[in-house]
Scaffold this motif. Structure first.
Motif: not given
Length: 180
Positions: A72-81, A160-174
């Protein structure tokens, strides 16, 4: 009253009717699930198609599906398939499907083997749900993780501890694993 006593209601016991009728309660459930899945596989919904592309893995087996979920748009998984496998029990729709991510993903609701932990695939399953709606719900959970989270999943601790770090890692994996 005599008229009603003379009427006899009989089931159609012709060979053609017998061949279409399930033999046992279990085969009846399987037959019902198979008919329903055939209908579900033909649903065409514009909103759904923006996020979910599902198909039968083989036309010969309606209990195995494959799908691609679009992040979905506006999340770390945006444009991932994200490829998922769907294993549907023969007791469907009375038992939930088992859906597994084939694409590696960093998410609090997905374990290292791709198993998904959301209530509608377990305790909150309802026969009123359809496979396409469950897949759309999983897309929603991508942008908004929900409890219960997967125990021991490193994504949970980071989320739970660092939402920005979570989003960064999730984007990298995506970008690395789900870049179509």
């Amino acid at each position: 009253m005599g008229l009603f006593r003379k009427l006899s209601f009989r089931r159609n016991t012709s060979p053609a009717a017998a061949s279409n009728k399930p033999k046992s309660k279990e085969s009846s459930v399987s037959w019902f699930g198979e008919k329903r899945l055939l209908k579900e596989s033909q649903i065409q919904d514009k909103i759904l198609k923006a996020y979910v592309i599902s198909r039968l893995a083989s036309p010969a087996n309606v209990f195995r599906w494959e799908a691609n979920l679009i992040g979905p748009e506006n999340c770390p998984f945006e444009n991932g398939v994200f490829a998922v496998s769907i294993h549907i029990p023969t007791k469907y729709p009375f038992k939930p499907p088992k859906i597994v991510f084939n694409t590696k993903i960093f998410h609090p609701n997905v374990n290292e083997n791709g198993g998904i932990s959301i209530d509608i695939l377990g305790s909150q399953w309802s026969p009123a749900l359809r496979i396409d709606l469950v897949l759309l719900s999983i897309c929603s959970v991508l942008s908004n993780p929900v409890e219960p989270f997967v125990l021991g999943n490193p994504a949970v601790k980071v989320y739970l501890q660092d939402r920005n770090a979570y989003e960064k890692i999730a984007r990298m994996w995506t970008m690395e694993y789900a870049n179509a």
